[in-house]
Design a protein around this motif. Structure first.
Motif, PDB file in Angstrom:
ATOM      1  N   ALA A 267     -31.526  22.768  -1.336  1.00 21.57           N
ATOM      2  CA  ALA A 267     -32.667  23.200  -1.192  1.00 21.57           C
ATOM      3  C   ALA A 267     -33.567  21.776  -1.109  1.00 21.57           C
ATOM      4  O   ALA A 267     -34.542  21.515  -0.034  1.00 21.57           O
ATOM      5  CB  ALA A 267     -33.331  24.070  -2.001  1.00 21.57           C
ATOM      6  N   LEU A 268     -33.519  21.063  -2.023  1.00 22.50           N
ATOM      7  CA  LEU A 268     -34.259  19.574  -2.090  1.00 22.50           C
ATOM      8  C   LEU A 268     -33.925  18.732  -0.961  1.00 22.50           C
ATOM      9  O   LEU A 268     -34.615  18.273  -0.266  1.00 22.50           O
ATOM     10  CB  LEU A 268     -33.982  19.253  -3.340  1.00 22.50           C
ATOM     11  N   LEU A 269     -32.561  18.694  -0.723  1.00 17.47           N
ATOM     12  CA  LEU A 269     -32.207  17.851   0.388  1.00 17.47           C
ATOM     13  C   LEU A 269     -32.827  18.296   1.775  1.00 17.47           C
ATOM     14  O   LEU A 269     -33.060  17.591   2.573  1.00 17.47           O
ATOM     15  CB  LEU A 269     -30.547  17.807   0.466  1.00 17.47           C
ATOM     16  N   VAL A 270     -32.729  19.647   1.952  1.00 19.61           N
ATOM     17  CA  VAL A 270     -33.435  20.250   3.075  1.00 19.61           C
ATOM     18  C   VAL A 270     -34.677  19.407   3.283  1.00 19.61           C
ATOM     19  O   VAL A 270     -34.916  18.971   4.416  1.00 19.61           O
ATOM     20  CB  VAL A 270     -33.285  21.608   3.145  1.00 19.61           C
ATOM     21  N   PHE A 271     -35.558  19.467   2.287  1.00 26.28           N
ATOM     22  CA  PHE A 271     -36.885  18.967   2.454  1.00 26.28           C
ATOM     23  C   PHE A 271     -36.752  17.464   2.763  1.00 26.28           C
ATOM     24  O   PHE A 271     -37.702  17.036   3.354  1.00 26.28           O
ATOM     25  CB  PHE A 271     -37.640  19.465   1.082  1.00 26.28           C
ATOM     26  N   ALA A 272     -35.833  16.767   1.902  1.00 30.43           N
ATOM     27  CA  ALA A 272     -35.824  15.219   2.061  1.00 30.43           C
ATOM     28  C   ALA A 272     -35.526  15.121   3.457  1.00 30.43           C
ATOM     29  O   ALA A 272     -36.146  14.113   4.214  1.00 30.43           O
ATOM     30  CB  ALA A 272     -34.719  14.702   1.319  1.00 30.43           C
ATOM     31  N   PHE A 273     -34.410  15.688   4.378  1.00 30.50           N
ATOM     32  CA  PHE A 273     -34.120  15.716   5.663  1.00 30.50           C
ATOM     33  C   PHE A 273     -35.113  16.022   6.795  1.00 30.50           C
ATOM     34  O   PHE A 273     -35.513  15.258   7.700  1.00 30.50           O
ATOM     35  CB  PHE A 273     -32.938  16.406   5.991  1.00 30.50           C
TER      36      PHE A 273
END
Length: 837
Positions: A267-273
């Motif tokens: 979930a956090l990596l989705v926002f990072a990308f």
């Protein structure tokens, strides 16, 4: 060309600085996510390793339902403990019991953990060789009135040895004396959970497991063959019970935690990308402008012998170096980002265990690959544009304006946008998160490709009031935004993506809130809803206490559990069928609610349709405690998220599940006086909340808004990067128009008017991106809601007021973004500006 590349970087370092900042922020988010999740995984792995380091084996029930973190096992008879203790080679064995127990603070409020961590009551093992609890003050519980408290709770709520504390459990409210303070292994608590440790008989009573154990921990005698001891224990166990090594328990516990953390990390990596995707538009736009401004320089390189490949490589090398340096800075800031993410989640009620930060080599590798990769890929288009600059352009002072034809742009943009929309739709229908991500990215790229065709007319409309409001400065700002439609569209594209995602979440949140409200209206006819707060549970005495209040005419208890339905693990709701119509609305399409009293199963219409079931059909089911069985479908009701898909009577439920209190109560009362009397009667249970139907609906909406707040906060980075793109474009535009601004100043334009001109252009850019983003985001939100209709989001809502607020905020943020470029433009020296090339 190497020296040319390095000199080009040094000559344009200010122009590339803001581009680098976009990459720095994105890589910081990615590395911070990895650092945080790696730290959590290491913390849990160490914690479980320390807990079970002294345990050789564990005796437990065979898994009956589910697997991993969702596994359900049956309890063991307490008599099995003596059997295991007498197995040759067993040095020690102790029984474990875990249940619900919640402390009450000095102020009378129930102590809640926040973030979903449980409030545990456990049996204290006096054998320190085996116990995971380590006394740091006082002594163990000895009598039925003793309790040991975890150090985290004791420190936070100011409890000490010798003090009394009230404890909530299935038994009700009891007062205990704190005899000791413990740590869980080397931690003050178990990953944020509170721990209340009692003598074994008290723990069994609190957990409603009298005569039962959850599992048995075993230590083998020194010098014995552990394999032989395990085999001997297995031979002594009855059917349905197994023995596993302590390392197996550690691996399973760690795997369950990692499984839960993988969702958190994803979930956090989705926002990072998302942030990096937005940054890619800024990079593309920056390099496009810089290549245009370096037309004469690049043409001269071609004249002195540089090949197309060398020019192409030079531009990409500049991008690679920019991405590499930015990624290194982002990796360094990742540690601070991990701390910031933890603080952000804590602010929204998600409590994480503390531990020393872990910086894995994988974090460095991924950060560099992503940072450099995004920068280089984003610069390919401008690099190809640089290759197309002819040598003769060195004799022309004008900048390169080569661009694809509108027809080709329309064809490619339409094709990519259409493909993105199709992939997005397929991803939402399956569902498949990868297709959703690819489809959304393609849709944004396609729209960004098409948007230059809209930039000139839409900028004209947006900026039409400015000449009347701001005079000549407003008119020039409007004309500047119309002068280069491609630049306007490219600059606004980043903000378009950010606001599209924010708008999509706003539509989703509004629809979810409306669906939650309508679900309550269509499912509950009760006047009061009694539930536990946080991770708390009701006590067994609560239903009787509530029913005894004058003015309460109907009490419906409901229960929750899990079972296998046609080999699929799913949730089951149970209700007491007496006078059910007074508290629950079952909109039957077939059969009757009376089937609940006969031990039959009710299912919702969606399940009946998808599984081709009708009233009278017999289906296979399985319960953890009683095993496989068959049930008759007694009725079908319209789908409702609150009721769930499967419903049985409470008597049937309690016959197939271990003893447990209800999950909540639905009460029908005679009026406000009775409502107040119920609240007063249940005040003795501080972990309960007594809500009217309206208050219950408001609580549902509040939960949705809290989730949206977290999502908005995480999407905020993408919006910030988009604003950096606006700042960067305006700065480059000011540099490009240095001579023009100087001439305007020479003919009488004041500094204030120059600032107003730049700010006007920024506002038009921001509103242009916001309008397109809000339109796309609203469409994406509606598609998302439509795809989740069968999951309980039955109502669609478009929050017009929120979308208008987003538009106004975009305009204000455009003003903020223009502050630095506007001041820089106003401070230009008139004579130096006129003399500039």
């Amino acid at each position: 060309m190497r020296n040319v590349t390095l000199k080009g970087l040094l000559a344009h370092k200010l122009r590339l600085a803001l581009t680098a900042l976009a990459i720095v922020l994105g890589v910081t988010f990615i590395s911070g996510t990895f650092v945080l999740t790696d730290t959590l995984q290491n913390t849990f792995t160490t914690l479980f390793g320390n807990i079970y380091a002294k345990i050789d084996f564990q005796v437990r029930g065979v898994a009956q339902l589910g697997s991993g973190v969702n596994v359900t096992r049956n309890q063991l008879p307490e008599s099995l403990l003596a059997t295991v203790q007498h197995v040759p080679g067993v040095a020690a064995a102790s029984g474990q019991v875990t249940g619900f127990a919640q402390f009450v603070a000095h102020d009378g409020k129930a102590i809640s953990t926040g973030g979903g961590a449980p409030t545990l009551g456990v049996a204290y093992d006096p054998d320190q060789q085996m116990s995971p609890l380590h006394l740091i003050a006082g002594g163990p519980p000895v009598t039925a009135d003793d309790v040991v408290m975890d150090a985290g709770t004791a420190q936070k709520y100011h409890f000490a040895v010798g003090q009394q504390v009230r404890v909530l459990s299935a038994e009700g409210v009891r007062t205990f004396t704190i005899t000791g303070i413990v740590q869980f292994g080397t931690a003050n608590n178990l990953a944020g959970a509170t721990l209340a440790a009692f003598t074994l008989p008290v723990a069994q009573a609190i957990a409603q497991e009298t005569g039962k154990l959850d599992d048995i921990n075993v230590v083998a005698a020194p010098g014995t063959s552990k394999a032989a001891v395990q085999h001997a224990i297995a031979a002594a166990l009855p059917p349905g019970v197994e023995v596993v090594t302590g390392q197996t328990v550690v691996n399973e516990s760690t795997s369950s935690v990692n499984q839960a953390l993988s969702f958190f990390s994803t979930a956090l990596l989705v926002f990072a990308f998302i942030s990096l995707f937005v940054g890619a538009f800024t990079i593309y736009n920056t390099f496009s402008i810089i290549v245009g401004q370096r037309t004469r320089e690049l043409a001269l390189l071609r004249i002195v012998g540089a090949s197309r490949r060398q020019v192409f490589g030079s531009v990409l090398a500049e991008a690679a170096i920019t991405g590499f340096v930015s990624s290194l800075i982002g990796l360094g800031l990742g540690v601070l980002a991990a701390v910031g993410l933890e603080a952000l989640l804590s602010g929204f009620g998600v409590t994480l265990p503390s531990g020393s930060l872990v910086f894995e080599p994988r974090t460095v590798l991924v950060g560099l690959l992503v940072g450099v990769g995004v920068t280089v890929v984003s610069a390919i288009g401008p690099a190809r544009g640089a290759v197309r600059i002819p040598p003769v352009a060195a004799l022309d002072d004008r900048q390169s304006t080569a661009s694809a034809s509108l027809r080709r742009r329309f064809i490619w943009g339409s094709a990519v946008a259409l493909a993105g929309a199709v992939l997005l739709g397929l991803g939402l229908a399956k569902p498949a998160i990868q297709l959703v991500g690819i489809g959304a990215a393609a849709l944004f790229i396609g729209v960004a490709t098409l948007s230059p065709a809209l930039a000139r007319p839409l900028s004209s409309v947006i900026g039409r009031p400015l000449p009347r409001l701001l005079g000549v400065a407003g008119k020039l700002g409007r004309e500047n935004s119309m002068r280069s439609p491609r630049r306007t569209a490219q600059t606004a594209a980043a903000l378009m993506v950010g606001l599209a995602l924010v708008s999509a979440m706003a539509v989703f949140g509004a629809s979810l809130s409306k669906s939650a409200t309508s679900s309550a209206d269509q499912a509950i006819s009760a006047d009061l809803i009694v539930t536990a707060t946080g991770s708390g549970e009701l006590s067994n005495s609560v239903p009787a206490t509530a029913s005894a209040v004058p003015g309460v005419t109907t009490t419906t208890a409901f229960y929750q559990g899990r079972f296998d339905f046609q080999t699929s693990l799913t949730s089951l709701i149970a209700v007491s069928p007496d006078h059910l119509a007074d508290t629950v609305i079952l909109r039957m399409t077939a059969g009757t609610p009376a089937a609940l009293a006969q031990g039959e199963l009710l299912i919702d219409a969606t399940t009946a349709t998808s599984k081709h079931l009708s009233v009278g059909a017999t289906v296979p089911v399985r319960f953890a405690q009683t095993g496989p069985a068959t049930m008759r479908i007694g009725g079908i009701y319209r789908a409702n998220a609150l009721i769930g898909s499967y419903l049985v009577g409470s008597a049937f439920f309690l016959a197939h599940y271990p003893p447990q209190p209800p999950a909540g109560l639905l009460l029908r009362t005679t009026g406000t006086a009775a409502d107040n009397a119920v609240a007063k009667a249940l005040a003795a249970y501080p972990n309960l909340q007594v809500q009217t139907r309206a208050q219950f609906e408001q609580a549902q909406v509040k939960s949705v808004n809290q989730l949206l707040g977290l999502v908005y906060a995480l999407l905020g980075l993408a919006v910030i990067i988009a604003l950096i793109g606006i700042v960067n474009t305006l700065m480059l535009s000011v540099f490009e128009r240095t001579r023009e601004i100087g001439l305007l100043r020479a003919v009488g334009m004041r500094r204030r008017q120059v600032r107003t001109m730049v700010r006007s252009e920024a506002v038009i850019l921001a509103i242009f991106g916001a309008i397109i983003g809000i339109i796309i985001g609203t469409g994406m939100g509606l598609a998302l809601v439509s795809s989740l209709r069968q999951q309980g989001i039955t109502d669609t809502a478009v929050p017009a007021s929120s979308l208008v607020i987003f538009l106004v905020l975009a305009a204000l943020l455009g003003l903020v973004a223009a502050t630095w470029p506007a001041r820089r433009a106003a401070r230009l020296d008139v004579l130096a500006a006129i003399a500039a090339e």
